[in-house]
Design a protein around this motif. Sequence first.
Motif, PDB file in Angstrom:
ATOM      1  N   SER A  12     -15.005 -46.578  34.468  1.00 51.44           N
ATOM      2  CA  SER A  12     -14.941 -46.525  33.004  1.00 51.44           C
ATOM      3  C   SER A  12     -13.665 -47.180  32.477  1.00 51.44           C
ATOM      4  O   SER A  12     -13.682 -47.849  31.435  1.00 51.44           O
ATOM      5  N   LYS A  15     -14.135 -50.994  32.874  1.00 52.83           N
ATOM      6  CA  LYS A  15     -15.043 -51.494  31.829  1.00 52.83           C
ATOM      7  C   LYS A  15     -14.319 -51.580  30.486  1.00 52.83           C
ATOM      8  O   LYS A  15     -14.440 -52.565  29.754  1.00 52.83           O
ATOM      9  N   ASN A  16     -13.548 -50.549  30.151  1.00 54.79           N
ATOM     10  CA  ASN A  16     -12.817 -50.505  28.888  1.00 54.79           C
ATOM     11  C   ASN A  16     -11.766 -51.608  28.809  1.00 54.79           C
ATOM     12  O   ASN A  16     -11.630 -52.285  27.784  1.00 54.79           O
TER      13      ASN A  16
END
Length: 120
Positions: A12, A15-16
């Motif tokens: 995550s 991805k961010n």
Amino acid sequence: MYNILLVEDEPSVLKNLKMKIESSGVHSFQIIETAYTAEEAWKKLKSLSVDVVISDIRMPGLGGLWLFEQVRCSFPDMICIALSAYCEFEYLQQCIRIGIEDYFLKPVSLEQVKEKLLSL
């Protein structure tokens, strides 16, 4: 054009960060590859044309500091940016010793990313 390799063990967060770089409006940078470990990143670096490595410091296995040391020995002109969720002075000292261009605490803001990319 600067080619970026992002290295982060948390999907995550990876991805961010990828989204922040891609939406920064700085078109002279492109993410050409990602990796979840330092070892995976090192293997990829040997066969890619990379200008900038942005890596987490604490990851399973050898970690980001090991990766940065390998980069400095083999690719001394490559730009290295460290990421950490931990504000530990020891990490900062090691990054300075290795010659890292910058050190960001997570979570990294879009403005931090944009400012750094524009300064390179």
